[in-house]
Design a protein around this motif. Structure first.
Motif, PDB file in Angstrom:
ATOM      1  N   GLN A  48      -6.804  -0.624   2.589  1.00  0.00           N
ATOM      2  CA  GLN A  48      -8.129  -0.971   2.081  1.00  0.00           C
ATOM      3  C   GLN A  48      -8.249  -0.633   0.599  1.00  0.00           C
ATOM      4  O   GLN A  48      -8.754  -1.439  -0.193  1.00  0.00           O
ATOM      5  CB  GLN A  48      -9.199  -0.233   2.882  1.00  0.00           C
ATOM      6  CG  GLN A  48     -10.627  -0.615   2.475  1.00  0.00           C
ATOM      7  CD  GLN A  48     -11.665   0.097   3.331  1.00  0.00           C
ATOM      8  OE1 GLN A  48     -11.367   1.092   3.991  1.00  0.00           O
ATOM      9  NE2 GLN A  48     -12.884  -0.420   3.327  1.00  0.00           N
ATOM     10  N   SER A  49      -7.760   0.548   0.208  1.00  0.00           N
ATOM     11  CA  SER A  49      -7.825   0.954  -1.196  1.00  0.00           C
ATOM     12  C   SER A  49      -6.954   0.047  -2.063  1.00  0.00           C
ATOM     13  O   SER A  49      -7.336  -0.333  -3.170  1.00  0.00           O
ATOM     14  CB  SER A  49      -7.382   2.411  -1.359  1.00  0.00           C
ATOM     15  OG  SER A  49      -8.279   3.274  -0.707  1.00  0.00           O
ATOM     16  N   MET A  93      -1.221   4.226  -1.388  1.00  0.00           N
ATOM     17  CA  MET A  93      -2.627   3.957  -1.153  1.00  0.00           C
ATOM     18  C   MET A  93      -2.806   3.477   0.274  1.00  0.00           C
ATOM     19  O   MET A  93      -1.855   3.031   0.921  1.00  0.00           O
ATOM     20  CB  MET A  93      -3.156   2.891  -2.130  1.00  0.00           C
ATOM     21  CG  MET A  93      -3.001   3.243  -3.604  1.00  0.00           C
ATOM     22  SD  MET A  93      -3.522   1.901  -4.708  1.00  0.00           S
ATOM     23  CE  MET A  93      -5.306   2.050  -4.564  1.00  0.00           C
ATOM     24  N   THR A  94      -4.038   3.539   0.775  1.00  0.00           N
ATOM     25  CA  THR A  94      -4.341   2.910   2.054  1.00  0.00           C
ATOM     26  C   THR A  94      -4.425   1.406   1.825  1.00  0.00           C
ATOM     27  O   THR A  94      -4.582   0.938   0.684  1.00  0.00           O
ATOM     28  CB  THR A  94      -5.682   3.406   2.624  1.00  0.00           C
ATOM     29  OG1 THR A  94      -6.748   2.971   1.762  1.00  0.00           O
ATOM     30  CG2 THR A  94      -5.692   4.925   2.738  1.00  0.00           C
ATOM     31  N   ALA A 137       0.836  -1.199   0.000  1.00  0.00           N
ATOM     32  CA  ALA A 137       0.000   0.000   0.000  1.00  0.00           C
ATOM     33  C   ALA A 137       0.873   1.253   0.000  1.00  0.00           C
ATOM     34  O   ALA A 137       0.629   2.206  -0.756  1.00  0.00           O
ATOM     35  CB  ALA A 137      -0.929  -0.009   1.214  1.00  0.00           C
ATOM     36  N   ARG A 177      -8.683  -3.331  -2.612  1.00  0.00           N
ATOM     37  CA  ARG A 177      -9.774  -3.204  -3.578  1.00  0.00           C
ATOM     38  C   ARG A 177      -9.223  -3.034  -4.996  1.00  0.00           C
ATOM     39  O   ARG A 177      -9.703  -3.665  -5.936  1.00  0.00           O
ATOM     40  CB  ARG A 177     -10.653  -2.016  -3.194  1.00  0.00           C
ATOM     41  CG  ARG A 177     -11.900  -1.859  -4.060  1.00  0.00           C
ATOM     42  CD  ARG A 177     -12.895  -0.902  -3.421  1.00  0.00           C
ATOM     43  NE  ARG A 177     -12.296   0.381  -3.102  1.00  0.00           N
ATOM     44  CZ  ARG A 177     -12.076   0.815  -1.856  1.00  0.00           C
ATOM     45  NH1 ARG A 177     -12.396   0.053  -0.809  1.00  0.00           N
ATOM     46  NH2 ARG A 177     -11.538   2.009  -1.636  1.00  0.00           N
ATOM     47  N   PHE A 178      -8.191  -2.204  -5.145  1.00  0.00           N
ATOM     48  CA  PHE A 178      -7.568  -1.967  -6.450  1.00  0.00           C
ATOM     49  C   PHE A 178      -6.997  -3.266  -7.018  1.00  0.00           C
ATOM     50  O   PHE A 178      -7.246  -3.619  -8.179  1.00  0.00           O
ATOM     51  CB  PHE A 178      -6.453  -0.926  -6.313  1.00  0.00           C
ATOM     52  CG  PHE A 178      -5.490  -0.894  -7.465  1.00  0.00           C
ATOM     53  CD1 PHE A 178      -5.845  -0.291  -8.671  1.00  0.00           C
ATOM     54  CD2 PHE A 178      -4.233  -1.465  -7.351  1.00  0.00           C
ATOM     55  CE1 PHE A 178      -4.958  -0.273  -9.740  1.00  0.00           C
ATOM     56  CE2 PHE A 178      -3.344  -1.452  -8.416  1.00  0.00           C
ATOM     57  CZ  PHE A 178      -3.707  -0.850  -9.616  1.00  0.00           C
TER      58      PHE A 178
END
Length: 278
Positions: free
Chosen positions: A205-206, A202-203, A197, A209-210
């Protein structure tokens, strides 16, 4: 880090390009381009990434990739000899869409997932691919058409679960290149989601998902597939024990490695080695 789009110098004067790759490594990162591509592996073993597919490759493989499908080949670092391949790339639309060529265009449509051909059936085509390295102009065009017609009559299977038709956003490609490079360099140790991440800003979580949206599965499922494919190659190329290989590929528990290996290859690591080396 360069973006994912790879420019290929084809235009009005040249719509087909063929070249022979001979280097220590397959250096091109995970990328896409607007041309279709045939890749024949002459020498090298490693892991191939086609769309959302990850799996081993070996000499004798012929893969057809439609335009815009992200892909790359990563040879194993233990490899001593050069990586060798034959690559043919051509622009979309150079072949007339006629009823007589319907099987060719159906094959190209399926190549939006990447397709791999049966090695025994394509054996007569390989000399033609090699011969294409010497051809230019109309002779190269005619030979490409002949090869595609022959391939459309052979057995093949798709690789990626998802189709790729449109260009990927550049930022997505840049992130995936960083992720692929990181995994290739660090798969032998414990990897934390936060590292990935942070790598792509990015976080967690993001990032999760990505990655799932891009590859159709979670990062750790992908990482496991990568490690198991490396392990499978090590079973054939080294005399290391199964336990040594499990640790070398980032598994802290050999029994867990055995289970994951059998989930993918349907046999135990020891049986896999015996089947191929016997």
């Amino acid at each position: 880090m360069k973006p994912i789009l790879e420019p290929i110098p084809l235009g009005e004067q040249q719509t087909i390009k063929g070249f022979h790759h001979v280097k220590k490594d397959f250096e091109t990162p995970w990328h896409f381009h607007p041309q279709h591509e045939l890749t024949y592996i002459e020498a090298s073993v490693g892991t191939k990434f086609i769309g959302d597919y990850v799996g081993p490759y070996e000499p004798g493989e012929l893969v057809l990739i439609r335009s815009n499908v992200p892909h790359c080949w990563r040879n194993h670092q233990q490899q001593i000899t050069d990586s060798k391949s034959i690559v043919i790339q051509w622009n979309r639309g150079v072949i007339a869409k006629t009823p007589e060529l319907a099987p060719v265009f159906e094959m190209l449509k399926m190549a939006s997932k990447g397709i791999i051909f049966d090695q025994r059936e394509i054996a007569p085509v390989i000399p033609q691919l090699k011969n294409m390295m010497q051809l230019k102009g109309q002779y190269l065009y005619l030979e490409l058409l002949t090869v595609l017609i022959k391939l459309s009559t052979t057995t093949f299977k798709t690789l990626s679960a998802s189709s790729f038709i449109e260009d990927l956003p550049t930022e997505y490609g840049t992130r995936m290149i960083k992720i692929h490079d990181f995994v290739g360099a660090q798969y032998h140790r414990k990897i934390y989601l936060k590292e990935l991440a942070d790598l792509v800003n990015m976080t967690e979580q993001s990032f999760s998902r990505f990655f799932t949206n891009m590859m159709g599965r979670s990062f750790f499922t992908f990482l496991n597939e990568y490690r198991i494919n490396v392990a499978a190659r090590m079973l054939l190329d080294t005399e290391d024990s199964v336990s040594q290989i499990s640790f070398a590929c980032g598994y802290e528990s050999p029994p867990f490695f055995f289970k994951k290996f059998k989930d993918i290859y349907k046999v135990s690591p020891a049986k896999y080695r015996k089947n191929y080396i016997a």
